[in-house]
Design an enzyme around this catalytic site. Sequence first.
Site, PDB file in Angstrom:
ATOM      1  N   ALA A  89      -3.139  16.075  74.990  1.00 12.42           N
ATOM      2  CA  ALA A  89      -4.233  16.957  74.564  1.00 12.42           C
ATOM      3  C   ALA A  89      -4.354  18.093  75.576  1.00 12.42           C
ATOM      4  O   ALA A  89      -5.022  17.943  76.606  1.00 12.42           O
ATOM      5  CB  ALA A  89      -5.539  16.185  74.446  1.00 12.42           C
ATOM      6  N   GLU A  90      -3.707  19.233  75.278  1.00 12.45           N
ATOM      7  CA  GLU A  90      -3.694  20.347  76.218  1.00 12.45           C
ATOM      8  C   GLU A  90      -5.093  20.895  76.481  1.00 12.45           C
ATOM      9  O   GLU A  90      -5.402  21.329  77.603  1.00 12.45           O
ATOM     10  CB  GLU A  90      -2.771  21.455  75.715  1.00 12.45           C
ATOM     11  CG  GLU A  90      -1.297  21.163  75.891  1.00 12.45           C
ATOM     12  CD  GLU A  90      -0.784  20.091  74.938  1.00 12.45           C
ATOM     13  OE1 GLU A  90       0.224  19.426  75.263  1.00 12.45           O
ATOM     14  OE2 GLU A  90      -1.396  19.926  73.857  1.00 12.45           O
ATOM     15  N   GLN A 100       3.137  20.867  79.164  1.00 12.94           N
ATOM     16  CA  GLN A 100       4.505  20.359  79.110  1.00 12.94           C
ATOM     17  C   GLN A 100       5.527  21.386  78.637  1.00 12.94           C
ATOM     18  O   GLN A 100       6.639  21.448  79.151  1.00 12.94           O
ATOM     19  CB  GLN A 100       4.557  19.120  78.215  1.00 12.94           C
ATOM     20  CG  GLN A 100       5.830  18.319  78.363  1.00 12.94           C
ATOM     21  CD  GLN A 100       5.727  16.980  77.644  1.00 12.94           C
ATOM     22  OE1 GLN A 100       5.704  16.932  76.420  1.00 12.94           O
ATOM     23  NE2 GLN A 100       5.646  15.906  78.418  1.00 12.94           N
ATOM     24  N   PHE A 101       5.169  22.217  77.665  1.00 12.45           N
ATOM     25  CA  PHE A 101       6.000  23.340  77.231  1.00 12.45           C
ATOM     26  C   PHE A 101       5.096  24.528  76.954  1.00 12.45           C
ATOM     27  O   PHE A 101       3.946  24.366  76.518  1.00 12.45           O
ATOM     28  CB  PHE A 101       6.806  23.000  75.967  1.00 12.45           C
ATOM     29  CG  PHE A 101       7.933  22.045  76.208  1.00 12.45           C
ATOM     30  CD1 PHE A 101       9.157  22.486  76.693  1.00 12.45           C
ATOM     31  CD2 PHE A 101       7.776  20.695  75.948  1.00 12.45           C
ATOM     32  CE1 PHE A 101      10.198  21.598  76.913  1.00 12.45           C
ATOM     33  CE2 PHE A 101       8.809  19.799  76.162  1.00 12.45           C
ATOM     34  CZ  PHE A 101      10.028  20.253  76.646  1.00 12.45           C
ATOM     35  N   PHE A 147       2.684  25.066  73.982  1.00 14.58           N
ATOM     36  CA  PHE A 147       1.532  24.182  73.836  1.00 14.58           C
ATOM     37  C   PHE A 147       0.262  24.775  74.447  1.00 14.58           C
ATOM     38  O   PHE A 147      -0.811  24.182  74.339  1.00 14.58           O
ATOM     39  CB  PHE A 147       1.814  22.823  74.478  1.00 14.58           C
ATOM     40  CG  PHE A 147       3.026  22.115  73.929  1.00 14.58           C
ATOM     41  CD1 PHE A 147       3.667  22.559  72.776  1.00 14.58           C
ATOM     42  CD2 PHE A 147       3.543  20.998  74.575  1.00 14.58           C
ATOM     43  CE1 PHE A 147       4.790  21.906  72.278  1.00 14.58           C
ATOM     44  CE2 PHE A 147       4.661  20.331  74.075  1.00 14.58           C
ATOM     45  CZ  PHE A 147       5.295  20.796  72.925  1.00 14.58           C
ATOM     46  N   ILE A 148       0.370  25.945  75.105  1.00 10.85           N
ATOM     47  CA  ILE A 148      -0.838  26.546  75.684  1.00 10.85           C
ATOM     48  C   ILE A 148      -1.812  27.018  74.607  1.00 10.85           C
ATOM     49  O   ILE A 148      -2.996  27.230  74.899  1.00 10.85           O
ATOM     50  CB  ILE A 148      -0.528  27.717  76.639  1.00 10.85           C
ATOM     51  CG1 ILE A 148       0.022  28.924  75.878  1.00 10.85           C
ATOM     52  CG2 ILE A 148       0.379  27.288  77.766  1.00 10.85           C
ATOM     53  CD1 ILE A 148       0.044  30.189  76.710  1.00 10.85           C
ATOM     54  N   HIS A 151       8.888  25.631  72.539  1.00  9.91           N
ATOM     55  CA  HIS A 151       9.339  25.095  73.821  1.00  9.91           C
ATOM     56  C   HIS A 151       9.930  26.209  74.685  1.00  9.91           C
ATOM     57  O   HIS A 151       9.891  26.126  75.914  1.00  9.91           O
ATOM     58  CB  HIS A 151      10.387  24.004  73.622  1.00  9.91           C
ATOM     59  CG  HIS A 151       9.867  22.787  72.927  1.00  9.91           C
ATOM     60  ND1 HIS A 151       9.446  22.809  71.628  1.00  9.91           N
ATOM     61  CD2 HIS A 151       9.701  21.510  73.351  1.00  9.91           C
ATOM     62  CE1 HIS A 151       9.051  21.588  71.268  1.00  9.91           C
ATOM     63  NE2 HIS A 151       9.185  20.791  72.302  1.00  9.91           N
TER      64      HIS A 151
END
Length: 325
Positions: free
Chosen positions: A59-60, A82-83, A86-87, A129
């Site tokens: 959960a970003e 993580q990538f 995902f921001i 990614h």
Amino acid sequence: MAQMNMLEAIRDAMRVEMKRDANVVAFGEDVGKVGGVFRVTEGLQEEFGEDRIFDTPLAESAIAGMAVGMGIQGFRPIAEIQFVGFIYEALDQMFVQAARMRYRSGGRYNSPIVFRTPFGGGVKAAELHTDSLEGLAIQTPGIKVIVPSNPYDAKGLMISAIRDNDPVFFMEHLNLYRAFRAEVPEGEYTVEIGKANIVREGKDVTIIAYGMMVHTAVKAAEELEKQGVSAEVIDLRTLLPLDIDTIVASIQKTNRAIVVQEAQKTSGAAAEIITQINEKAILHLEAPVLRVAGPDTVYPFAQVEDAWLPTQARIIAAVNKVREF
């Protein structure tokens, strides 16, 4: 000095700061026992314990939100996304809450947070990614944006970022994690945030780049040298704040410039750099400043990404175009 790749240099920077300051903590998806999907944090949980480096849910928004909360309580969080793609789930926490915290509170609170994330193409990964989303960040007042191109800078800039009282978006190119090793001092040292580096001096044209594109630009400059063209290559290292003074000083010498970015062409870092050049150095230019960038499309599938990414040949073509103007 030790020989480190960029991945090891970033890990070593975090280790140095976690030893120096008990308020430095690191967290994200799989960063603890596993050491992260690329093993950047490998071994740190064993060394510093689960209270200081730990896994989070997938959960970003929660990762970034927890970083904001911990930051105003005196911690110095290193939050891994993580990538880069995902921001999007964490934009409010990163670019609204963290970036505006000092302004909103009248200086009562800070957000001394490092948001780490891998990005960049050439590794045959999927979209989201490998996207280059620095353009989103540099339009955000209050957050600093760092994109190192080599192990020495990565360690020094990471230490500077952890010590900074404002949030930092620290972008780590996937293709550089294990690309090569270089001499990196052991222990602590810093590289100044907001200071570019001239990695190759020249007199005929200035090539401005950052991240992986620095290496592509240097290869292009070496080929241009064989053609009798002397190209100066600037590694920006930091996109926000931007070291426009070093850029202007170079253009005053070469009178021509191109900007190379891996991101899509429109509204990216290159556009902002060219605007500032026009504002501060236009009378020194003998040709328009050109961009070498990805096309304005969604990042392609792995099978065709090599045709999408900026290349040495495209940089050389742009240099020849500004020289012939």
